[in-house]
Design a protein around this motif. Structure first.
Motif, PDB file in Angstrom:
ATOM      1  N   PHE A  12       9.410   4.693 -15.361  1.00 18.05           N
ATOM      2  CA  PHE A  12       8.092   5.243 -15.055  1.00 18.05           C
ATOM      3  C   PHE A  12       8.173   6.755 -14.820  1.00 18.05           C
ATOM      4  O   PHE A  12       7.308   7.506 -15.270  1.00 18.05           O
ATOM      5  CB  PHE A  12       7.495   4.558 -13.821  1.00 18.05           C
ATOM      6  N   PHE A  13       9.195   7.202 -14.113  1.00 19.03           N
ATOM      7  CA  PHE A  13       9.351   8.617 -13.818  1.00 19.03           C
ATOM      8  C   PHE A  13       9.610   9.421 -15.091  1.00 19.03           C
ATOM      9  O   PHE A  13       8.999  10.473 -15.307  1.00 19.03           O
ATOM     10  CB  PHE A  13      10.481   8.828 -12.805  1.00 19.03           C
TER      11      PHE A  13
ATOM     12  N   ASP B 113       0.768  -0.858 -10.617  1.00 16.89           N
ATOM     13  CA  ASP B 113       1.973  -1.633 -10.902  1.00 16.89           C
ATOM     14  C   ASP B 113       2.867  -1.740  -9.668  1.00 16.89           C
ATOM     15  O   ASP B 113       3.393  -2.817  -9.370  1.00 16.89           O
ATOM     16  CB  ASP B 113       2.734  -1.002 -12.057  1.00 16.89           C
ATOM     17  N   ALA B 114       3.032  -0.659  -8.945  1.00 21.09           N
ATOM     18  CA  ALA B 114       3.858  -0.676  -7.736  1.00 21.09           C
ATOM     19  C   ALA B 114       3.245  -1.597  -6.677  1.00 21.09           C
ATOM     20  O   ALA B 114       3.961  -2.334  -5.988  1.00 21.09           O
ATOM     21  CB  ALA B 114       4.022   0.732  -7.180  1.00 21.09           C
ATOM     22  N   TYR B 115       1.931  -1.564  -6.552  1.00 21.06           N
ATOM     23  CA  TYR B 115       1.250  -2.442  -5.591  1.00 21.06           C
ATOM     24  C   TYR B 115       1.496  -3.907  -5.936  1.00 21.06           C
ATOM     25  O   TYR B 115       1.827  -4.716  -5.063  1.00 21.06           O
ATOM     26  CB  TYR B 115      -0.246  -2.134  -5.583  1.00 21.06           C
ATOM     27  N   ASN B 116       1.355  -4.251  -7.206  1.00 22.26           N
ATOM     28  CA  ASN B 116       1.566  -5.639  -7.614  1.00 22.26           C
ATOM     29  C   ASN B 116       3.022  -6.064  -7.467  1.00 22.26           C
ATOM     30  O   ASN B 116       3.306  -7.222  -7.155  1.00 22.26           O
ATOM     31  CB  ASN B 116       1.102  -5.854  -9.048  1.00 22.26           C
ATOM     32  N   MET B 117       3.942  -5.148  -7.698  1.00 14.69           N
ATOM     33  CA  MET B 117       5.365  -5.480  -7.548  1.00 14.69           C
ATOM     34  C   MET B 117       5.724  -5.735  -6.094  1.00 14.69           C
ATOM     35  O   MET B 117       6.526  -6.612  -5.787  1.00 14.69           O
ATOM     36  CB  MET B 117       6.243  -4.346  -8.082  1.00 14.69           C
TER      37      MET B 117
ATOM     38  N   ILE C 189       0.839  -1.205   0.000  1.00 12.86           N
ATOM     39  CA  ILE C 189       0.000   0.000   0.000  1.00 12.86           C
ATOM     40  C   ILE C 189       0.872   1.254   0.000  1.00 12.86           C
ATOM     41  O   ILE C 189       0.581   2.214  -0.715  1.00 12.86           O
ATOM     42  CB  ILE C 189      -0.978  -0.018   1.184  1.00 12.86           C
ATOM     43  N   LEU C 190       1.944   1.242   0.762  1.00 13.14           N
ATOM     44  CA  LEU C 190       2.865   2.383   0.783  1.00 13.14           C
ATOM     45  C   LEU C 190       3.499   2.578  -0.590  1.00 13.14           C
ATOM     46  O   LEU C 190       3.598   3.714  -1.076  1.00 13.14           O
ATOM     47  CB  LEU C 190       3.951   2.180   1.836  1.00 13.14           C
ATOM     48  N   ALA C 191       3.890   1.499  -1.238  1.00  8.00           N
ATOM     49  CA  ALA C 191       4.482   1.595  -2.576  1.00  8.00           C
ATOM     50  C   ALA C 191       3.479   2.176  -3.563  1.00  8.00           C
ATOM     51  O   ALA C 191       3.834   3.005  -4.404  1.00  8.00           O
ATOM     52  CB  ALA C 191       4.957   0.227  -3.048  1.00  8.00           C
ATOM     53  N   ALA C 192       2.219   1.763  -3.461  1.00  6.89           N
ATOM     54  CA  ALA C 192       1.188   2.277  -4.360  1.00  6.89           C
ATOM     55  C   ALA C 192       0.951   3.765  -4.134  1.00  6.89           C
ATOM     56  O   ALA C 192       0.828   4.535  -5.097  1.00  6.89           O
ATOM     57  CB  ALA C 192      -0.107   1.494  -4.177  1.00  6.89           C
ATOM     58  N   ILE C 193       0.881   4.183  -2.893  1.00  5.60           N
ATOM     59  CA  ILE C 193       0.645   5.594  -2.583  1.00  5.60           C
ATOM     60  C   ILE C 193       1.802   6.455  -3.078  1.00  5.60           C
ATOM     61  O   ILE C 193       1.595   7.495  -3.703  1.00  5.60           O
ATOM     62  CB  ILE C 193       0.410   5.787  -1.070  1.00  5.60           C
ATOM     63  N   LEU C 194       3.021   6.004  -2.827  1.00  3.09           N
ATOM     64  CA  LEU C 194       4.182   6.771  -3.275  1.00  3.09           C
ATOM     65  C   LEU C 194       4.225   6.874  -4.791  1.00  3.09           C
ATOM     66  O   LEU C 194       4.532   7.923  -5.347  1.00  3.09           O
ATOM     67  CB  LEU C 194       5.468   6.132  -2.748  1.00  3.09           C
TER      68      LEU C 194
ATOM     69  N   PHE D  76       1.700   6.722  -6.807  1.00  7.50           N
ATOM     70  CA  PHE D  76       0.611   7.555  -7.309  1.00  7.50           C
ATOM     71  C   PHE D  76       1.034   9.022  -7.346  1.00  7.50           C
ATOM     72  O   PHE D  76       0.764   9.728  -8.312  1.00  7.50           O
ATOM     73  CB  PHE D  76      -0.639   7.401  -6.439  1.00  7.50           C
ATOM     74  N   PHE D  77       1.716   9.470  -6.307  1.00  6.22           N
ATOM     75  CA  PHE D  77       2.117  10.876  -6.241  1.00  6.22           C
ATOM     76  C   PHE D  77       3.381  11.164  -7.040  1.00  6.22           C
ATOM     77  O   PHE D  77       3.509  12.236  -7.631  1.00  6.22           O
ATOM     78  CB  PHE D  77       2.282  11.319  -4.787  1.00  6.22           C
ATOM     79  N   ILE D  78       4.319  10.222  -7.052  1.00  2.89           N
ATOM     80  CA  ILE D  78       5.546  10.355  -7.848  1.00  2.89           C
ATOM     81  C   ILE D  78       5.726   9.035  -8.590  1.00  2.89           C
ATOM     82  O   ILE D  78       6.266   8.076  -8.023  1.00  2.89           O
ATOM     83  CB  ILE D  78       6.776  10.663  -6.969  1.00  2.89           C
ATOM     84  N   PRO D  79       5.260   8.967  -9.835  1.00  2.00           N
ATOM     85  CA  PRO D  79       5.350   7.707 -10.579  1.00  2.00           C
ATOM     86  C   PRO D  79       6.787   7.187 -10.627  1.00  2.00           C
ATOM     87  O   PRO D  79       7.723   7.924 -10.939  1.00  2.00           O
ATOM     88  CB  PRO D  79       4.854   8.083 -11.975  1.00  2.00           C
ATOM     89  N   GLY D  80       6.934   5.921 -10.291  1.00  2.00           N
ATOM     90  CA  GLY D  80       8.243   5.287 -10.296  1.00  2.00           C
ATOM     91  C   GLY D  80       8.841   5.122  -8.915  1.00  2.00           C
ATOM     92  O   GLY D  80       9.685   4.251  -8.698  1.00  2.00           O
ATOM     93  N   LEU D  81       8.420   5.918  -7.968  1.00  2.00           N
ATOM     94  CA  LEU D  81       8.984   5.830  -6.627  1.00  2.00           C
ATOM     95  C   LEU D  81       8.597   4.514  -5.949  1.00  2.00           C
ATOM     96  O   LEU D  81       9.421   3.889  -5.283  1.00  2.00           O
ATOM     97  CB  LEU D  81       8.543   7.021  -5.778  1.00  2.00           C
ATOM     98  N   GLY D  82       7.377   4.085  -6.125  1.00  2.00           N
ATOM     99  CA  GLY D  82       6.949   2.813  -5.553  1.00  2.00           C
ATOM    100  C   GLY D  82       7.664   1.633  -6.180  1.00  2.00           C
ATOM    101  O   GLY D  82       8.019   0.669  -5.496  1.00  2.00           O
ATOM    102  N   GLN D  83       7.911   1.700  -7.484  1.00  2.93           N
ATOM    103  CA  GLN D  83       8.641   0.635  -8.159  1.00  2.93           C
ATOM    104  C   GLN D  83      10.078   0.565  -7.652  1.00  2.93           C
ATOM    105  O   GLN D  83      10.614  -0.522  -7.417  1.00  2.93           O
ATOM    106  CB  GLN D  83       8.630   0.849  -9.683  1.00  2.93           C
TER     107      GLN D  83
END
Length: 72
Positions: free
Chosen positions: A31-32, A66-70, A5-10, A12-19
């Motif tokens: 992604f960024f 994508d970040a959530y699934n990763m 969930i943290l990866a997904a939230i991050l 969402f606001f900065i694409p690529g940060l969660g990945q």
């Protein structure tokens, strides 16, 4: 293990940060960069209209998904 969930939230606001947080830094950078280029192209073509915001929202949601699934 990264909280999905943290990866997904991050991401969402900065694409690529969660990945990147989930361990795939190369994918995070891609992604960024896509988010930046997409923003410039859409801003140049459509200005800051509703189409730009809708496409950006869709891309942010995909990056979060994508970040959530990763991270799961």
């Amino acid at each position: 293990m990264v909280n999905a969930i943290l990866a997904a939230i991050l991401s969402f606001f900065i694409p690529g940060l969660g990945q990147a947080l989930a361990g795939d830094i190369k994918k995070g950078v891609i992604f960024f960069v896509i988010a930046i280029v997409l923003g410039f192209i859409l801003g140049w073509i459509f200005g800051m209209g509703i189409i730009t915001y809708i496409v950006a929202l869709i891309y942010d949601l995909y990056a979060a998904y994508d970040a959530y699934n990763m991270a799961k």
